[in-house]
Write an enzyme that holds these catalytic residues in place. Structure first.
Site, short mmCIF file in Angstrom:
data_model
loop_
_atom_site.label_atom_id
_atom_site.label_comp_id
_atom_site.label_asym_id
_atom_site.label_seq_id
_atom_site.Cartn_x
_atom_site.Cartn_y
_atom_site.Cartn_z
CE1 TYR A 101 34.10 37.41 47.72
CE2 TYR A 101 33.36 39.52 48.12
CZ TYR A 101 33.34 38.72 47.26
OH TYR A 101 32.81 38.73 46.29
CD GLU A 189 33.97 36.44 44.32
OE1 GLU A 189 32.94 36.78 44.26
OE2 GLU A 189 34.41 35.32 44.10
#
Ligand code: GDP
Ligand code: MN
Length: 384
Positions: A101, A189
């Protein structure tokens, strides 16, 4: 403002972040053609403005064209958390060794853009934050220097543990930061950022939000706008001179002035209610504005009671009352509406409202309590 994954991928490519090839499709036959053209394993992905599509069945791997067609049939038209899937992305599927991530946000406490990275990618980062907060690396980026090479490398090395791969990831972090700053983003993101068996690092999902107040200088971003239902209502309200933001509660509020609107929401919460929205009808109010505002409030299915809280300064309470009377002539509703008028021409306004059967009160706390009690279908006894 939010954008779809396929749009985030376009921006990633523009900034040199490696992303697998993809084709946006609206129909099953477009999916069939795209899968044939890509000519290998693909992934069919719902394009909706909400996360967690994978879990909801909106992301499906397809070994061949037939698989892709059947995935498209399942996903197109599907409902994901209240969003109908109208288009899918057919993307080159990637072999994944591990999912990571990486995200950038505006961190209000440190007043910086903050990079978050984790070796626990794929799942929602909120879950990692709750269960394994130590698995998230946070780095506050100095706005004067930006993200420096050695800083990006250090973070990447902590995730990937090997310098060659870490260099690739570090370069992605730097590009993501450049994209973030240059487009006035508020969230960027990549989840997951994946490592492939031959040590490539690729972005296979993207989420970006942008600062609405910066859109005037971001024509390219603005052109990507595909508002969802809530945003459409907000944009429509804006065009009518109203500031409106939809929230999750069931007490609709119509207020003049942003400060009073905030105080009204606080008051509703104080007495145990939940506001359904923020709605500021502005300084001077025409009857038309009141009608528009009432229409917007009553069109929200969640609203069980409406609290109208007006403090007349430039806004005259009798104008608001006239607007309300007109509005009640054209709108038929069973939703209880509580009115509190105070300030300029309040007496005249309250007098006018006698011709309606709207309950009126003189204090804000009474209005909040009455609205909450009526929303629960209870009988009101004012708290002394
Ligand atoms: P989200 O659920 O909305 O975040 O959608 P994602 O695009 O992140 O996909 C969800 C999950 O599907 C990912 O975490 C991966 O595990 C899997 N996935 C997505 N694309 C691929 C792919 O190209 N190859 C493989 N093997 N898995 C994928
Ligand atoms: Mn994802």
């Amino acid at each position: 403002m939010k954008i779809h994954e396929y749009q985030a991928r376009q921006l990633f490519r523009k900034y040199g972040i490696p992303v697998p090839e993809d084709v946006l499709c609206y129909t099953v036959s477009e999916v069939e053609k795209a899968a044939k053209d890509l000519n290998r394993m693909v992934v069919v992905k719902a394009q909706v403005l909400v996360g967690g599509r994978g879990k909801a069945g909106g992301v499906k791997l397809a070994r061949n064209v037939e698989d892709a067609v059947s995935a498209a049939k399942q996903i197109l038209g599907m409902d994901i958390k209240g969003y109908k899937v109208e288009k899918v992305l057919v993307a080159d599927a990637v072999d994944i060794s591990k999912e990571f991530y990486v995200g950038l946000i505006n961190d209000r406490n440190s007043k910086t853009v903050t990079l978050m990275a984790s070796s626990e990618g794929g799942v929602e980062i909120e879950e990692v934050a709750k269960e394994n907060p130590e698995k998230i690396i946070k780095f506050h980026i100095n706005p004067l220097t930006g993200l420096l090479d050695y800083q990006a490398r250090d973070i990447a090395l902590q995730l990937f543990g090997e310098i060659k791969t870490a260099q690739k990831a570090a370069s992605i972090f730097k590009k993501l930061y450049k994209l973030y700053v240059e487009t006035d983003a508020t969230i960027a993101e990549i989840n997951p950022l994946v490592l492939t068996p031959d040590n490539e690092v690729l972005a296979i999902d993207g989420k970006m939000n942008f600062d609405d107040n910066a859109l005037f200088r971001q024509p390219e971003i603005l052109a990507m706008r595909e508002p969802d239902e809530d945003e459409l209502v907000e944009i429509d309200a804006h065009s009518k001179g109203l500031s409106y933001i939809r929230l999750d509660g069931n007490i609709g509020c119509m207020v003049n002035g942003a400060g009073l609107a905030m105080a009204t929401m606080d008051m509703i919460k104080l007495y145990g209610g939940e506001p359904a929205n923020f709605l500021d009808i502005g300084g001077s109010s025409s009857p038309q504005k009141v009608i528009d505002a009432m229409n917007i409030l009553l069109n929200d299915k969640h609203v069980k009671a409406v609290m109208i809280n007006i403090f007349g300064g430039i806004t005259r309470c009798d104008d608001v009352a006239k607007g309300l009377i007109k509005a009640m002539e054209v709108i038929s509703t069973d939703i209880p509406i509580v009115v509190r008028l105070s300030g300029t021409n309040a007496a005249e306004g309250l007098e006018l409202l006698k011709q309606t059967n709207l309950p009126t009160v003189s204090s804000m706390s009474e209005a909040a309590q009455l609205a909450i009690e009526l929303s629960n279908n209870l009988i009101f006894t004012p708290h002394k």
